[in-house]
Enzyme design. Structure first.
Site, short mmCIF file in Angstrom:
data_model
loop_
_atom_site.label_atom_id
_atom_site.label_comp_id
_atom_site.label_asym_id
_atom_site.label_seq_id
_atom_site.Cartn_x
_atom_site.Cartn_y
_atom_site.Cartn_z
CG HIS A 69 7.50 -13.70 3.84
ND1 HIS A 69 6.73 -12.57 3.68
CD2 HIS A 69 6.83 -14.47 4.73
CE1 HIS A 69 5.65 -12.65 4.44
NE2 HIS A 69 5.69 -13.79 5.08
CE LYS B 273 3.26 -15.71 2.08
NZ LYS B 273 4.38 -14.83 2.49
CG ASP C 53 2.10 -24.36 -19.12
OD1 ASP C 53 2.88 -25.18 -18.62
OD2 ASP C 53 1.04 -24.67 -19.69
CG HIS D 266 -1.59 -13.14 6.10
ND1 HIS D 266 -1.01 -13.60 4.93
CD2 HIS D 266 -0.70 -13.42 7.09
CE1 HIS D 266 0.17 -14.14 5.21
NE2 HIS D 266 0.38 -14.05 6.51
CE LYS E 119 2.02 -10.17 4.14
NZ LYS E 119 1.27 -11.27 4.71
CG ASP F 205 -0.22 10.26 -5.79
OD1 ASP F 205 -0.69 10.68 -4.71
OD2 ASP F 205 0.91 10.57 -6.19
#
Length: 525
Positions: free
Chosen positions: A179, A181, A186, A422, A424, A429
């Site tokens: 999963h 991504k 470079d 979608h 995440k 704190d």
């Protein structure tokens, strides 16, 4: 004959049939081990590295990394193009899914353009979605300078009965998916986060437009991301896609010409024109946008998570670190997770935080906004306990603007589309930020490999919190309540302060969740 015996015999027959159709139910192996390759050294000597050096404040420690939030689809697309076009040595691209639509095609075109300039391109894609993109991946592999590998491959190519039966027979392995991504140029700049490559992630023509979040990284944390790419690329789970054989040369040439024509048509379309607006990378170098410099480190699951003998109920490195960070929270916790299934242990963790006086707020999808209704079923059974113990829950509406508004102009919902969360992200704190591919659910913990970064920065934390507050104080969400009459969905729209007493979704979706939800194991949702 008992029911259990019948099930065993059925499973055995399916296994035999699958082996007949696919040839095996174990990881396919290449005839020769693929040649390993690695990230380049001395990235600071590249033109992109030298440009980044000009951005770093003179008082900044060389150990600090630069971060820029990408909360809008078009700017997230443009940032990938900006990095690709500035790459002179390498482009390393790792995704769970790439779609053969307008934006996915254009980004694959950028990889071809880079290779034709002499840039080494390595593309690693999870095999669950690779078959739907098979023609384009095969074409990419035929371009000099482009290498393509699929991760945790099926023996059967293409979607169909053979692949379905293979999954039934070898589900323990094939249910584990990469999963991660990452889009890395470079070994200097990288983009990680929630987005795959396709229209629904970049505010393009699609039934669903995802409200998502990426972060562009510069400096030391990018090199950590690059090393994680190498580990996956060189693992036994990464199978090379072969270029077409020489006799197919004329056919391949025609397909390349057709691909180039399609790219030209997309660029000339209304959506293609909209993608040309702005370049966040150029804005950084022209001092039109500010970058946050802070201490950061990458968190990534080890490739060993895919080993067949590993227990599925062993949490990942990524989710383990997140849980440790959450337990250390003292004042406030903000969570954004589209697939939010805390389980009994997560529910207890959040309850204990609230009992210690921590303010806990969660943004997830409503049943009407989620693209995976069965996941909502897993979340819904923990919802009353979370509310009872003082966790604040917000659920995104399908009519919401598809961005995590980070202070710039908000994007409107594309005609004919519905919004779905979608992104995440976690903020602890008001100073520790976690952004990446990981959801707060059993699938991320047990089955998927995930990639993210942890940043210690009150400035970046404030940006994420402001975006959260902007979403949850507008008409884009319902605030979920619990009283003596049960659950309530309270509109935050100042023009329509209504309260609903039943799940805000279609009758079909409610029935689907009520009937099928209890049958789906949480780790498979």
């Amino acid at each position: 004959m008992t029911r259990v015996q019948c099930l065993k015999i059925t499973a055995y027959c399916l296994t035999i049939l699958t082996a007949t159709l696919t040839g095996c139910t174990t990881t396919p192996k290449p005839t020769e081990p693929p040649t390993p390759s690695y990230v380049i050294t001395a990235p600071e000597a590249t033109p992109l590295g030298k440009q980044v050096a000009t951005l770093r404040p003179r008082t900044s420690s060389p150990g600090l990394s630069g971060m820029l939030l990408l909360g809008q689809g078009v700017e997230a697309f443009s940032a990938r193009v900006g990095l690709a076009q500035r790459a002179t040595r390498t482009l390393d691209v790792q995704y769970y899914a790439i779609f053969p639509d307008e934006s996915g095609t254009l980004l694959l075109g950028e990889l071809i353009d880079a290779a034709q300039r002499g840039v080494r391109v390595r593309l690693l894609i999870d095999d669950l979605s690779a078959s739907g993109q098979g023609v384009d991946l095969r074409l990419l592999a035929s371009v000099p300078g482009v290498q393509v590998r699929v991760f945790n491959p099926f023996a059967a190519r293409g979607f169909g009965p053979a692949r379905l039966l293979e999954f039934i027979a070898d589900g323990e392995r094939l249910n584990r998916r990469m999963h991660n991504k990452a889009w890395i140029a470079d070994n200097v700049g990288a983009i990680i986060g929630g987005r795959n490559l396709g229209n629904k992630y970049f505010n393009g023509p699609s039934e669903t437009n995802f409200a998502d979040l990426d972060v562009l990284t510069l400096g030391p944390v990018t090199r950590e991301i690059s090393r994680s790419f190498d580990r996956y690329w060189n693992s036994e789970w990464a199978l090379p896609i072969s270029a077409p054989a020489a006799p197919e040369k004329d056919k391949v040439s025609a397909e390349h010409a057709e691909f180039a024509t399609r790219i030209g048509q997309i660029k000339a379309s209304t959506y293609g024109e909209s993608l040309k607006k702005g370049d966040p990378v150029a804005d950084l170098f022209a001092s039109r946008r500010a970058i946050v410099w802070a201490t950061a480190h990458a968190v990534v699951d080890p490739v060993s998570k895919f080993d067949a003998d590993k227990s599925p109920e062993v949490e990942s490195y990524v989710l383990t670190e997140i849980a440790e960070q959450l337990r250390a929270t003292r004042q406030s916790l903000l969570m954004v997770s589209p697939y939010f299934v805390p389980g009994e242990s997560g529910t207890e963790l959040l309850k204990n935080l609230v009992d210690r006086g921590v303010r806990v707020r969660v943004l997830t999808n409503s049943l009407s906004a989620t693209d995976v209704p069965l996941v909502h079923a897993g979340y819904a059974k923990y919802r009353p306990a979370l509310l009872k113990h003082g966790v604040t829950l917000y659920e995104l509406k399908p009519t919401a603007a598809p961005d995590i508004g980070t202070g710039r102009r908000e994007t409107s919902l594309a005609p004919g589309s519905e919004a779905s969360l979608h992104a995440k992200a976690f903020v602890i704190d008001q100073r520790t930020v976690l952004i990446g591919s990981m959801n707060f659910d059993p699938r991320s913990a047990w089955y998927n490999s995930e990639l993210g970064i942890v940043v210690e920065s009150p400035e970046l934390a404030a940006q994420v919190m402001q975006a959260f507050d902007r979403v949850t104080s507008s008409d884009r969400v319902w605030k979920v309540g619990l009283d003596e009459n049960g659950l309530a969905w309270i509109s935050t729209d100042v023009k329509d302060a209504s309260t609903l007493r039943s799940e805000p979704a279609s009758f079909r979706r409610r029935v689907q969740v009520e009937l099928l939800g209890p049958l789906a194991p949480e780790g498979f949702m």
